[in-house]
Enzyme design. Structure first.
Site, PDB file in Angstrom:
ATOM      1  N   LYS A 153       0.871  -1.121  -0.094  1.00 28.61           N
ATOM      2  CA  LYS A 153      -0.018  -0.147   0.381  1.00 28.61           C
ATOM      3  C   LYS A 153       1.114   1.134   0.005  1.00 28.61           C
ATOM      4  CE  LYS A 153      -1.498   2.704   2.934  1.00 28.61           C
ATOM      5  NZ  LYS A 153      -1.689   4.047   2.073  1.00 28.61           N
ATOM      6  N   GLU A 228       9.932   1.088  10.662  1.00 27.83           N
ATOM      7  CA  GLU A 228      10.814   2.345  10.369  1.00 27.83           C
ATOM      8  C   GLU A 228      10.103   3.459  10.557  1.00 27.83           C
ATOM      9  OE1 GLU A 228      12.638   5.223   9.453  1.00 27.83           O
ATOM     10  OE2 GLU A 228      12.612   4.579   7.307  1.00 27.83           O
ATOM     11  N   CYS A 262      13.437  10.817   7.339  1.00 35.49           N
ATOM     12  CA  CYS A 262      13.410  10.520   8.821  1.00 35.49           C
ATOM     13  C   CYS A 262      15.010  10.795   9.389  1.00 35.49           C
ATOM     14  CB  CYS A 262      12.847   9.354   8.910  1.00 35.49           C
ATOM     15  SG  CYS A 262      13.314   7.976   7.661  1.00 35.49           S
ATOM     16  N   GLU A 354      10.064  16.240  15.464  1.00 33.18           N
ATOM     17  CA  GLU A 354      10.606  16.009  14.030  1.00 33.18           C
ATOM     18  C   GLU A 354       9.663  16.918  13.279  1.00 33.18           C
ATOM     19  OE1 GLU A 354      11.456  12.120  11.113  1.00 33.18           O
ATOM     20  OE2 GLU A 354       9.462  12.198  12.168  1.00 33.18           O
TER      21      GLU A 354
END
Length: 457
Positions: A153, A228, A262, A354
């Site tokens: 997906k 992750e 990331c 983040e």
């Protein structure tokens, strides 16, 4: 139901993509299960041959894939070409795995004991929007090599390269149903990967919040997961470093892909005695980053992926933010944000959360212990850099920083031949590297009793 795909550089509509329902997802999963049984029975050499043909098909479509990523994700064309080449390289690397998934013979009394690496079955891969095709390959290539089927997906914003990769796989000879891309909402398709018992493992790359939800859902079936997740990586610059090189490369450690990474080194920690000099060197390096048309070969940074994400990134830089300096970015249509350097307090929101955009914060530190302490003062632990000419310090700090992927005098995070993954809430498990196919298998132990003949003098 459909989803509209928008070009991030100018806001124009590229196409629409159908979004799968739960029922359509179940049909795809069942189709994958049937295909997987045949694939697992194929000779390892035959599976390897198909994967090599898949790599060749990707190689022949590098420019097509790169162009799709430009209009769908806003990636600069030079970067997108490298990403397409990375997918080819990952497939070539794991094409060698089917013939090398060796078990072991373990010495035991009374017989022969051997182990086998059996494929899990159907693997659900859920990919993010920041690196759509590269991260997809990290899941589907080793999973297919280990004898599994894959249902993938893609992120709703960026499905186009994944859809094309599935087509290239079919053209290369992958059996029908073995590798399927199913666009749709995470709450529908992704959630069904978690709840459908035929899916034996879920591989997810994305936010830590969603990763926790997936992990909790998979626990109900003791379903395997690889996660992750987020990052808040530190770029630590010691006084003895090559300051010119450290400053010149720092923007590319955080602003690549417009900071939508990331692994972005979004916190630069500089030893106090060289802080002012480093900032003097950093400013022209930041202003020199070429931000503009992603289709231009010389562009180094493109737009953010969507208006919604642009608004989120902008929230980290309010009018009263401690802005040291900025680069430039186009105005008008598209989702543009300039490279921005802040000098906030250590407890500021931008220092803790983040950002996932072209915003970096710079902080002075007093000594090695202070640098390590601040680098580790985060729930994340994905990547990071250490700049020093002192080999002992480089080793010492690398061992002390709580992160899964570190580089000394470099900003490298990902190599397909080495493992990749995070500490703490940056994830669970490892992708890439020589052992990745094993993460898509179960180890089966078989003991054969052997009649023991009498000893002969």
């Amino acid at each position: 139901m459909t989803h509209t795909i928008v070009n991030p550089a100018d806001g124009t509509v590229v196409t629409t993509v159908s979004a799968a329902t739960v029922e359509e997802t179940d049909v795809a999963i069942e189709r994958a299960a049937r295909a997987q049984r045949e694939w697992a029975r194929a000779a390892p050499a035959d599976r390897a041959k198909v994967l090599r043909r898949f790599a060749d098909a990707v190689d022949g479509a590098l420019e097509e894939l790169a162009s799709l990523e430009v209009v769908n994700s806003g990636h600069p064309i030079a970067q997108a070409r490298g990403e397409a080449g990375h997918v080819r390289n990952v497939l070539e690397y794991y094409a060698a795995a089917p013939e090398r998934l060796s078990g072991r013979q373990i010495p035991v009394a009374g017989g022969l004991d051997v182990t086998f690496h059996e494929p899990l079955g159907v693997v659900g891969v859920i990919t993010p929007w920041n690196f759509p095709m590269t991260i997809a390959s990290w899941g589907f290539a080793p999973a297919l090599a280990a004898g599994n089927a894959v249902v993938l997906k893609p992120a709703e914003w960026t499905p186009l390269t994944s859809l094309r990769l599935a087509g290239l796989g079919l053209e290369a000879g992958l059996p029908e149903g073995l590798f399927q891309v199913i666009p749709g909402k995470g709450s529908v398709v992704g959630e069904r990967f978690v709840t459908n018992e035929t899916v034996r493992k879920v591989v997810f790359t994305g936010s830590t919040e969603v990763g926790r939800h997936i992990m909790a859902g998979c626990a109900a079936q003791v379903k395997r997961v690889t996660l992750e997740l987020g990052g808040k990586s530190a770029n630590i610059v010691f006084a003895d470093a090559d300051l010119e090189q450290a400053a010149a490369t720092a923007p590319y450690g955080v602003f690549e892909n417009a900071g939508q990474d990331c692994c972005a080194r979004s916190r630069i920690l500089v030893e106090r005695s060289v802080y002012d000099r480093f900032m003097e060197l950093l400013e022209p390096a930041v202003r020199g980053v070429k931000v503009g048309d992603p289709a231009d070969d010389t562009t180094e940074m493109g737009p953010l992926v969507a208006r919604e994400h642009l608004d989120r990134v902008a929230s980290f830089v309010p009018d009263d933010a401690d802005v040291a300096f900025r680069g430039s970015a186009p105005s008008g249509g598209g989702f543009w944000f300039p490279p921005t350097v802040l000098t906030p307090a250590r407890d500021a929101r931008v220092a803790r959360e983040e950002v996932f955009g072209p915003v970096v914060s710079v902080f002075p530190f007093d000594d090695e212990a202070d640098a390590v302490r601040f680098a580790n003062a985060t729930e994340y632990g994905l990547s990071g850099s250490i700049w020093t000419r002192d080999l002992s310090r480089g080793i010492r700090v690398a061992r002390a920083v709580e992160s899964g992927n570190l580089s000394v005098n470099s900003h490298s995070s990902v190599r397909y031949a080495t493992p990749f993954g995070g500490f703490k809430q940056s994830g669970l498990g490892r992708e890439l590297g020589p052992d990745a196919p094993l993460a898509f298998t179960e180890t089966k132990n078989v003991f054969f009793a052997v009649d023991q003949p009498p000893l002969v003098d």
